[in-house]
Scaffold this motif. Structure first.
Motif, PDB file in Angstrom:
ATOM      1  N   LEU A   1      -1.178   4.616  -1.086  1.00 23.25           N
ATOM      2  CA  LEU A   1      -2.431   4.629  -0.309  1.00 23.25           C
ATOM      3  C   LEU A   1      -2.147   4.931   1.023  1.00 23.25           C
ATOM      4  O   LEU A   1      -2.818   5.076   2.032  1.00 23.25           O
ATOM      5  CB  LEU A   1      -3.167   3.352  -0.455  1.00 23.25           C
TER       6      LEU A   1
ATOM      7  N   MET B   1      -3.316  -1.702  -9.482  1.00 20.00           N
ATOM      8  CA  MET B   1      -3.652  -2.661  -8.325  1.00 20.00           C
ATOM      9  C   MET B   1      -4.657  -3.530  -8.304  1.00 20.00           C
ATOM     10  O   MET B   1      -5.767  -2.882  -8.721  1.00 20.00           O
ATOM     11  CB  MET B   1      -3.550  -1.806  -7.021  1.00 20.00           C
TER      12      MET B   1
ATOM     13  N   ALA C   1       1.815   1.781  -3.452  1.00 20.07           N
ATOM     14  CA  ALA C   1       0.847   2.270  -4.248  1.00 20.07           C
ATOM     15  C   ALA C   1       0.604   3.683  -3.854  1.00 20.07           C
ATOM     16  O   ALA C   1      -0.171   4.421  -4.840  1.00 20.07           O
ATOM     17  CB  ALA C   1      -0.465   1.438  -4.047  1.00 20.07           C
TER      18      ALA C   1
ATOM     19  N   PRO D   1      -1.404   8.481  -5.274  1.00 21.09           N
ATOM     20  CA  PRO D   1      -1.633   7.149  -6.115  1.00 21.09           C
ATOM     21  C   PRO D   1      -1.601   7.428  -7.882  1.00 21.09           C
ATOM     22  O   PRO D   1      -1.112   6.811  -8.548  1.00 21.09           O
ATOM     23  CB  PRO D   1      -2.895   6.412  -5.660  1.00 21.09           C
TER      24      PRO D   1
ATOM     25  N   ILE E   1       0.622   3.392 -11.532  1.00 21.51           N
ATOM     26  CA  ILE E   1       0.846   1.814 -11.113  1.00 21.51           C
ATOM     27  C   ILE E   1      -0.780   1.301 -11.454  1.00 21.51           C
ATOM     28  O   ILE E   1      -1.772   2.202 -11.170  1.00 21.51           O
ATOM     29  CB  ILE E   1       0.930   1.767  -9.450  1.00 21.51           C
TER      30      ILE E   1
ATOM     31  N   ARG F   1       0.864  -1.021   0.139  1.00 14.94           N
ATOM     32  CA  ARG F   1       0.140  -0.031   0.017  1.00 14.94           C
ATOM     33  C   ARG F   1       0.773   1.424  -0.050  1.00 14.94           C
ATOM     34  O   ARG F   1       0.545   2.399  -0.390  1.00 14.94           O
ATOM     35  CB  ARG F   1      -0.944   0.016   1.152  1.00 14.94           C
TER      36      ARG F   1
ATOM     37  N   HIS G   1      -8.612   5.524  -6.011  1.00 14.04           N
ATOM     38  CA  HIS G   1      -7.400   6.530  -6.181  1.00 14.04           C
ATOM     39  C   HIS G   1      -6.304   5.940  -6.839  1.00 14.04           C
ATOM     40  O   HIS G   1      -5.668   6.564  -7.727  1.00 14.04           O
ATOM     41  CB  HIS G   1      -6.870   6.314  -4.655  1.00 14.04           C
ATOM     42  N   VAL G   2      -6.385   4.759  -6.944  1.00 15.28           N
ATOM     43  CA  VAL G   2      -5.167   3.991  -7.869  1.00 15.28           C
ATOM     44  C   VAL G   2      -5.414   4.343  -9.276  1.00 15.28           C
ATOM     45  O   VAL G   2      -4.765   4.420 -10.148  1.00 15.28           O
ATOM     46  CB  VAL G   2      -4.860   2.515  -7.467  1.00 15.28           C
ATOM     47  N   ASP G   3      -6.848   3.951  -9.576  1.00 14.84           N
ATOM     48  CA  ASP G   3      -7.239   4.324 -10.976  1.00 14.84           C
ATOM     49  C   ASP G   3      -7.245   5.561 -11.234  1.00 14.84           C
ATOM     50  O   ASP G   3      -7.492   5.946 -12.454  1.00 14.84           O
ATOM     51  CB  ASP G   3      -8.631   3.637 -11.299  1.00 14.84           C
ATOM     52  N   GLY G   4      -6.757   6.713 -10.647  1.00 12.64           N
ATOM     53  CA  GLY G   4      -6.728   7.800 -11.054  1.00 12.64           C
ATOM     54  C   GLY G   4      -7.882   9.100 -10.997  1.00 12.64           C
ATOM     55  O   GLY G   4      -7.592   9.854 -11.550  1.00 12.64           O
TER      56      GLY G   4
ATOM     57  N   ASP H   1      -9.860   2.951  -2.369  1.00 15.42           N
ATOM     58  CA  ASP H   1      -8.383   2.764  -2.845  1.00 15.42           C
ATOM     59  C   ASP H   1      -8.499   2.461  -4.456  1.00 15.42           C
ATOM     60  O   ASP H   1      -7.397   3.120  -4.823  1.00 15.42           O
ATOM     61  CB  ASP H   1      -7.801   1.601  -1.965  1.00 15.42           C
TER      62      ASP H   1
END
Lengths: 352, 296
Positions: free
Chosen positions: A52, A79, A50, A72, A77, A47, B196-199, B193
């Protein structure tokens, strides 16, 4: 494609230290597995990579760029979560397209890429469905498609197979490895399942209580465990450990065989063994027993392939042996592996 | 003890009896009674009951106050719900965050819901008082009101409507906030989450992930809000008594004034029955929509 580095990463939650001073590098295109029991800090570490979770100390570097303080979405990246975390109100197509739309990709290109990703995971016929209408295996594929669609520099996979049933897990593992090979994307994979780790990883980082105990290829980790924790965590049944003064001897159950079946030319040490019980497991037999003098009465296990037909009966005493090359020696106080050179020499003097 | 399990056929009606009798006596009986009343000439002084068919309804629809009350009921309900949902979302979002004293803030926000409506409304009566209004004195003290500005909150038709809406928002906001809060906390952290990671940035995250996921439960909050506002007469009764000149009359308060205070039970019953089909339609609509947008 990028090199992922964790430099001196620590993470403290209030009083608890989840990750302590970890240094880790995933090479370009490498499949690196973070393996450890639950609560060892592997997910926290992922995390932090990432973005997070913010590390308490240390830097995260991806592709030569220090991303520690970046959110992030700027890290490029992807996930995959243990729960897959599909957006339940969107269709499969909507889920896969989401990362592209978030990046402002054009409609035409988004459609093309969604089709490309869906084809890669063979889920084109599911594009109009909602996640709740999918089986576990299908959800996992959608999650993977959503991860690859943006062509990220790094994949982070958090136990993506653990929600699948045993049969499916096997084929999914194979496919996962296949597509990672084809794409050549640097991949970090978190799991507590050593079989998964051994099968998938180019290298494995074994973690426990926030510390990295060993990083190495599956073979290195299995054959030359860096310490007693790694020795007992990997392998089923775990490595046999025998305490001799300030040294702990370790040998795998499958290297601990009746003396007569060892090839004559190999250097080996004999261990007299009183058998208490044996289990027939189809391909193997597990033979349980206790070592006899001169060794301390330690409970050990031998794993005999079924095609070794030596008679071993409960209550009997039998001479077993281990090849010297298969003997591991650990320092009893620190648990660390002892140097190879000393190992061969002293093992001979102790054991013959 | 032996008989208990075998006696399920007798136990079941026994367990249901309190709820069924409660509904039958306190809701069903008055409901049937009001339907019956609405088609007679009954008033507090009637000695001889006559069936008059739909005469009461026709007379109600022909009255100008009915249309004012209907319009007011709809305006108050809709406008207060817009604010309740908007503010409820903001409040719930704030309460999701971790901060010290969160427990106390939650308690304070819930208080208006726990307080009896009549007591709360009486408090507001003072806040809106024509002489002692806290709002006016505060506004003057900080220079918002000039020396000759002095809004009479409950005495001017538009301000009186605004006052009623404010009190309704105040008393319905806690429930909506708590319901939306429950919806927000039921979204798994993984989904956030992943976004967030997906932008997803702040707005995309909010409008494309969070909002659609709390929409079904928000609709339930709105349904409660509509029913509570539509059927409520206490706020109007305490603040304005429908005045000035019936400009803030709502259906519930008008039914009360006509049927109980005016003694015309038949017409009062007829007015109150106008609420019923509207509420049934709203309930069916919202439950249907909530069901369709439900995820998982």
């Amino acid at each position: 494609m990028a090199i992922v580095e964790a430099r001196n990463i620590s993470k403290k939650f209030a009083e608890v230290t989840a990750v302590e001073q970890i240094n880790l590098t995933a090479e370009e295109g490498e499949f690196l597995v973070l393996l450890g029991p639950s609560g060892c800090g592997k997910t926290t570490l992922m995390r932090m990579i990432a973005g997070l979770e913010q590390p308490s100390a240390g830097r995260i570097v991806i592709g030569g760029r220090d991303v520690t303080d970046l959110p992030p979405r700027t890290r490029n990246i992807a996930m995959v979560f243990q729960s897959y975390a599909l957006y339940p109100h969107m269709t499969v197509a909507g889920n896969i397209a989401f990362p592209l739309r978030a990046r402002g990709t054009s409609k035409v290109e988004t459609a093309e890429r969604v089709t490309w990703a869906a084809r890669m995971f063979d889920i084109e016929r599911l594009l109009d469905r909602k996640p709740r209408q999918l089986s576990g295996g299908e959800r996992q594929r959608v999650a993977l498609a959503r991860a690859v669609v943006r062509k990220p520099e790094v994949f982070l996979l958090d136990e993506p197979l653990s929600n699948l049933d045993a049969k499916l897990r096997h084929s999914a593992r194979d496919e996962l490895k296949q597509f990672q090979r084809n794409l050549g994307t640097t991949t970090l994979y978190v799991t507590h399942d050593q079989v998964e780790a051994m099968g998938l990883g180019d290298r494995i980082a074994v973690l426990n209580q926030g510390l990295v105990h060993q990083i190495g290829t599956p073979q290195q980790v299995y054959d030359r465990p860096a310490d007693i924790f790694v020795a007992t965590f990997i392998g089923s049944p775990p490595m046999n450990l025998v305490e001799l003064d300030d040294v702990v001897l370790g040998f795998r159950p499958e290297s601990f065989l009746p003396e007569e079946v060892h090839p004559a030319q190999d250097g080996r040490s004999r261990l007299p063994f009183r058998i208490t019980r044996s289990e027939y497991l189809g391909a193997d037999r597990l033979v349980y027993g206790v070592l006899e003098p001169p060794y301390p009465p330690t409970h050990v296990i031998s794993k005999l392939p079924t095609n070794i037909r030596v008679e071993v009966n409960s209550g009997e005493r039998h001479d077993f042996a281990v090849r010297l090359a298969d003997l591991n020696r650990f320092d009893r106080a620190s648990g660390r592996r002892l140097a190879e050179d000393g190992e061969a020499a002293s093992a001979t003097s102790d054991l013959t | 003890m032996i008989g208990l399990k075998d006696d399920e056929t007798r136990l079941l009606p026994l367990m249901l009896a309190p709820a069924v009798s409660y509904i039958a006596l306190l809701i069903g009986f008055p409901f049937v009674l009001s339907i019956a009343y609405s088609m007679t000439n009954i008033s507090v002084g009637t000695t001889e009951l006559k069936f008059v068919g739909l005469d009461n309804f026709i007379s109600v629809v022909g009255s100008q106050t009915f249309w004012v009350a209907l319009k007011n009921t709809c305006i108050i309900t809709l406008v207060s719900q817009v604010f309740v949902v908007g503010l409820g979302n903001v409040l719930a979002g704030l309460l999701m965050a971790d901060f010290t004293g969160k427990w106390w803030v939650r308690l304070l926000i819930l208080l208006p819901w726990v307080a009896p409506i009549s007591l709360g409304s009486i408090g507001w009566l003072w806040i809106f008082d024509s002489i002692y209004s806290v709002i006016n004195w505060t506004a003057r003290a900080i220079g918002l009101l000039g020396p000759f500005d002095w809004p009479i909150w409950l005495g001017q038709p538009d301000l009186a409507m605004a006052s009623i809406i404010i009190v309704n928002v105040w008393r319905l906001l806690p429930l909506a906030t708590v319901i939306i809060l429950a919806g927000l906390s039921s979204i798994p952290q993984d989904i956030h989450d992943a976004a967030h990671v997906d932008g997803a940035g702040f707005w995309r995250h909010h409008f494309e992930i969070t909002m659609p996921l709390v929409l079904p439960i928000t609709l339930i909050a709105v349904l409660f809000g509509i029913v509570f506002t539509f059927t409520d007469m206490i706020v109007v009764f305490v603040l304005t008594r429908g005045g000035p000149y019936d400009t803030t009359q709502v259906l519930a308060s008008w039914a009360f004034f006509t049927g109980i205070q005016g003694g015309d039970l038949a017409e009062g019953a007829a007015i109150s029955l106008f609420l019923f089909p509207v509420l049934v339609a709203v309930a069916i609509l919202f439950l249907g929509v909530a069901r369709r947008t439900e995820v998982t």
